[in-house]
Design a protein around this motif. Structure first.
Motif, short mmCIF file in Angstrom:
data_model
loop_
_atom_site.label_atom_id
_atom_site.label_comp_id
_atom_site.label_asym_id
_atom_site.label_seq_id
_atom_site.Cartn_x
_atom_site.Cartn_y
_atom_site.Cartn_z
N ARG A 1 12.00 12.16 -5.50
CA ARG A 1 11.12 10.99 -5.67
C ARG A 1 10.43 11.03 -7.03
N SER A 2 10.37 9.87 -7.68
CA SER A 2 9.72 9.80 -8.98
C SER A 2 8.21 9.98 -8.82
N ARG A 3 7.64 10.89 -9.60
CA ARG A 3 6.20 11.12 -9.54
C ARG A 3 5.41 9.90 -10.05
N THR A 4 5.96 9.23 -11.04
CA THR A 4 5.28 8.05 -11.58
C THR A 4 5.21 6.94 -10.54
N SER A 5 6.32 6.65 -9.90
CA SER A 5 6.36 5.61 -8.88
C SER A 5 5.49 5.97 -7.69
N ASP A 6 5.59 7.21 -7.24
CA ASP A 6 4.82 7.64 -6.08
C ASP A 6 3.32 7.61 -6.36
N GLY A 7 2.91 8.05 -7.54
CA GLY A 7 1.49 8.04 -7.87
C GLY A 7 0.93 6.63 -7.95
N HIS A 8 1.68 5.72 -8.55
CA HIS A 8 1.20 4.34 -8.67
C HIS A 8 1.10 3.68 -7.30
N VAL A 9 2.09 3.85 -6.47
CA VAL A 9 2.07 3.21 -5.14
C VAL A 9 0.98 3.82 -4.27
N GLN A 10 0.78 5.13 -4.33
CA GLN A 10 -0.27 5.76 -3.53
C GLN A 10 -1.65 5.28 -3.96
N ARG A 11 -1.85 5.09 -5.24
CA ARG A 11 -3.15 4.57 -5.70
C ARG A 11 -3.40 3.16 -5.18
N LEU A 12 -2.37 2.31 -5.23
CA LEU A 12 -2.53 0.95 -4.71
C LEU A 12 -2.77 0.95 -3.21
N LEU A 13 -2.12 1.84 -2.49
CA LEU A 13 -2.34 1.92 -1.04
C LEU A 13 -3.75 2.40 -0.72
N ASP A 14 -4.27 3.32 -1.50
CA ASP A 14 -5.64 3.77 -1.30
C ASP A 14 -6.63 2.63 -1.54
N LEU A 15 -6.42 1.85 -2.59
CA LEU A 15 -7.30 0.72 -2.86
C LEU A 15 -7.17 -0.34 -1.78
N ARG A 16 -5.98 -0.51 -1.26
CA ARG A 16 -5.78 -1.48 -0.18
C ARG A 16 -6.49 -1.04 1.09
N ASN A 17 -6.44 0.24 1.42
CA ASN A 17 -7.13 0.74 2.61
C ASN A 17 -8.65 0.66 2.45
N GLU A 18 -9.13 0.73 1.24
CA GLU A 18 -10.56 0.61 0.98
C GLU A 18 -11.02 -0.82 0.77
N SER A 19 -10.10 -1.78 0.91
CA SER A 19 -10.42 -3.22 0.72
C SER A 19 -10.98 -3.49 -0.67
N HIS B 1 7.26 -12.66 -9.14
CA HIS B 1 7.41 -11.21 -9.19
C HIS B 1 6.11 -10.57 -9.66
N TRP B 2 5.87 -9.35 -9.15
CA TRP B 2 4.77 -8.52 -9.64
C TRP B 2 5.38 -7.51 -10.59
N TRP B 3 5.18 -7.75 -11.88
CA TRP B 3 5.99 -7.08 -12.89
C TRP B 3 5.62 -5.62 -13.09
N LEU B 4 4.36 -5.26 -12.99
CA LEU B 4 3.98 -3.86 -13.20
C LEU B 4 4.51 -2.99 -12.06
N LEU B 5 4.38 -3.46 -10.83
CA LEU B 5 4.91 -2.72 -9.69
C LEU B 5 6.43 -2.61 -9.78
N LYS B 6 7.07 -3.70 -10.21
CA LYS B 6 8.52 -3.67 -10.36
C LYS B 6 8.94 -2.67 -11.44
N ASN B 7 8.18 -2.60 -12.53
CA ASN B 7 8.50 -1.66 -13.60
C ASN B 7 8.26 -0.21 -13.16
N LYS B 8 7.20 0.02 -12.39
CA LYS B 8 6.92 1.38 -11.92
C LYS B 8 7.97 1.86 -10.90
N MET B 9 8.56 0.93 -10.16
CA MET B 9 9.55 1.31 -9.16
C MET B 9 10.95 1.45 -9.75
#
Length: 234
Positions: free
Chosen positions: A109-127, A178-186
């Motif tokens: 798994r790419s560390r860059t992709s995983d770190g970006h997605v995990q940060r967004l999920l944390d912000l989503r869980n915190e509303s 499209h969400w371009w930053l998320l697409k680029n990170k993935m």
């Protein structure tokens, strides 16, 4: 007796002649509507729009190239505005990215992709994710607190983030569906960069032109060569 009958006849004749006269002088419904201020204002507004449309048609005939440019710009703005993604679209894309990463092994798994997605999920869980639509595109940005948070720092207007700090809080840009930053990170999310960090520089970077070439075959042969251990200078 005769005088009383004459008086009654005179009153009936006067009332009979007065009623038609009053009916003739009373204006109708549409006549009364024409004199209303709202109707007069609406008619003048429609007249102005009519004259403006005539001027546009005449100007388009005189300068067709300029008219085509303006029409193309307006059409482009309309298409971009209709294709600007919503907040639900971002959440769906985020969950799809998270599901794609879960299917991969932690070692690939790419560390860059995983770190970006995990940060967004944390912000989503915190509303703390916020969405704003700016005509042609959308933005997702980070909020400092949950909207239901009752802490003093969250409620005090003097402690709110400054406008100058807004660019640093932007998380993604949505454009044309499209969400371009998320697409680029993935991109290349199934490639672990740290796995190849210890390889030689010649083997670490391979361009698309090197695939199925002599240089690629040489690098493939180098992979099977024995590793030479250097002696410790001490």
């Amino acid at each position: 007796m005769a005088g009383r009958c004459v008086g009654v006849l005179l009153r009936r004749s006067c009332s009979g002649t007065a009623a038609p006269a009053a009916a003739e002088t009373k204006p109708g419904f549409w006549e009364r509507m024409k004199s209303k201020k709202m109707v007069i204002w609406t008619r003048s507004l429609l007249r102005d729009y009519k004259e403006a449309c005539k001027d546009i048609v005449v100007g388009a005939k005189e300068r067709p190239l300029k008219a085509c440019v303006y029409i193309s710009l307006l059409a482009g703005v309309g298409v971009c505005s209709s294709k600007a993604p919503s907040e639900d679209s971002f959440h769906c894309s985020l969950l799809e990215a998270s599901a794609s990463l879960l299917l991969l092994s932690p070692w690939t798994r790419s560390r860059t992709s995983d770190g970006h997605v995990q940060r967004l999920l944390d912000l989503r869980n915190e509303s703390r994710l916020r969405h704003v639509k700016l005509v042609c595109f959308s933005l997702m940005y980070e909020a400092p607190y949950d909207p239901d948070c009752d802490l003093y720092d969250a409620q005090c207007p003097h402690l709110q983030p400054r406008i100058t700090d807004f660019p640093g809080r932007v998380l993604d840009v949505g454009f044309l569906g499209h969400w371009w930053l998320l697409k680029n990170k993935m991109k290349d999310c199934d490639i672990n960069e740290e796995e190849f960090s210890r390889l030689p520089s010649s083997m670490r970077a391979i361009s698309y032109n090197d695939l199925h070439s002599q240089e690629n075959e040489k690098l493939y042969e180098i992979k099977f060569q024995p590793v030479v251990m250097c002696e410790d200078p001490e």
